[in-house]
Motif scaffolding. Sequence first.
Motif, PDB file in Angstrom:
ATOM      1  N   ARG A  43       0.794  -0.931   0.056  1.00 21.04           N
ATOM      2  CA  ARG A  43      -0.128   0.269   0.067  1.00 21.04           C
ATOM      3  C   ARG A  43       1.019   1.364  -0.039  1.00 21.04           C
ATOM      4  N   ARG A  44       0.442   2.293  -1.028  1.00 21.85           N
ATOM      5  CA  ARG A  44       1.438   3.383  -1.027  1.00 21.85           C
ATOM      6  C   ARG A  44       2.760   3.058  -1.193  1.00 21.85           C
ATOM      7  N   TYR A 229      -4.962   2.058  -7.375  1.00 20.54           N
ATOM      8  CA  TYR A 229      -5.735   1.864  -6.113  1.00 20.54           C
ATOM      9  C   TYR A 229      -4.668   1.987  -4.873  1.00 20.54           C
ATOM     10  N   GLU A 231      -4.242   3.653  -2.314  1.00 19.73           N
ATOM     11  CA  GLU A 231      -4.718   3.662  -0.800  1.00 19.73           C
ATOM     12  C   GLU A 231      -5.334   2.282  -0.256  1.00 19.73           C
ATOM     13  N   CYS A 232      -5.314   1.320  -1.458  1.00 24.60           N
ATOM     14  CA  CYS A 232      -5.940  -0.081  -1.069  1.00 24.60           C
ATOM     15  C   CYS A 232      -4.747  -1.002  -0.748  1.00 24.60           C
ATOM     16  N   PRO A 245      -9.826  -2.345  -0.130  1.00 26.58           N
ATOM     17  CA  PRO A 245      -9.855  -1.183   0.808  1.00 26.58           C
ATOM     18  C   PRO A 245     -10.140  -1.251   2.311  1.00 26.58           C
ATOM     19  N   LEU A 320     -12.374   6.539  -3.278  1.00 22.42           N
ATOM     20  CA  LEU A 320     -11.633   5.590  -4.082  1.00 22.42           C
ATOM     21  C   LEU A 320     -11.738   6.001  -5.757  1.00 22.42           C
TER      22      LEU A 320
END
Length: 439
Positions: A43-44, A229, A231-232, A245, A320
């Motif tokens: 993530r990120r 995505y 942030e997921c 998510p 999202l």
Amino acid sequence: MTATATTTRAPGAIALTVETTPLDDVRQLIPFLDARHPLLWLRRGEGLAGIGTALRLEFTGADRMRAATTAWAEVVSRSSVIDPLAKPGTGLVAFGTFAFADDSARPSVLIVPEVVIGRRDGRSWITRIRPLDNAEMPDRTGADTGRTGSTSGLGAVPNPQPTPFGDEYRLSLLPGALKKDGYREAVAAAVERIREHDLSKVVLARDLVGHLPHESDLRRALVELALGYPECWTFAVDGLVGSSPETLVRVDHGAVSARVLAGTISRGSDAASDHEAAVSLAASTKDQDEHGYAVDSVLAALAPHSSGLAASDVPFTLKLPNLWHLATDVEGTLSDGSTSLDLIDALHPTAAVAGAPTRDAVALIRELEPFDRGRYAGPVGWVGADGDGEWAIALRCAQVSENGDLTAYAGCGIVADSDPERELAETAMKFRPIVEAFG
């Protein structure tokens, strides 16, 4: 600080030797993965990439998570771990994915890689793992790698290198066991059951199927998911790939947290309509009720294990790329020494993926869904030697078999005033990440 644990191996038991060492910052983890059998938690741009398999444990039945907890504790107790970094994800870790249903034919697994490359807070590391009796791990990367010695007795072990991606491919996904008309009928039947019986909510899913070309590189889909995505949680464990998510639970040095999602609306086509969609979702009694059941189920499951458990009174709208969710963050402090595996056992299945009351909802799911969900809507994530870990609910995902068959899933929370056509449209929105990643 170096953490080391060593015990004598009992007959038939598995003992591992593990060493984590720092790396220069690795900003791209996905290119290191095996093209056909990736292990990923990202993530990120931060997370864990696993290569090869040092140990695979399988579990089935109603006690699968409790069995995993016991087995993992035994593996940890018999392993020698050198971890000077002592950060979340360093040292001995296992990637895991668990089936949704107690009677699923799909096994639940914990997989300990031979090599883990990790990145967190701008720092990177490599962890090498092997059975204690093995003199050297085989090179499973498929790359022309160098080899280096080890200070902890690991001997010569591979230095994984990023490898070029395979050929591009496009995949069309078609309705599976539950067609569109069948899904509308299932939603209508669920609404009728909710209105007539003591059932508040049930989550119904449908499936899409396809077949990947021979030797397809799954890393291509993972890149699309991770970039689209960020942030997921983008994950890949034992052929289950997706971007979720929803954080089922995170345990970090006594702190426990979760992010609960329930209630959904499509993004608007421009700034004004997008804002209007978010406001409409926040004001929707139907979606607020659906969300409330999910939050209550998480609080009830965590309360026996946590002190100072807190959640906001009003959910926030989470944006999202393709939709808005109602979201609530839950935080607390562990009070009983539970591990993250203990907590996923306590939490699963939440009302966000099953319904309320849970037992009645699961029974109705079994009646109305003509397929085995497998690992869809089950816990997916990782656990460390200290029991800490990060687990998401396996949503926006697909299961890829060894022969290339792919099954994707998406579901919606059905309540008394649900409309079958709107719920069908919502599943289409939720399929979008997987459809676009493989299409």
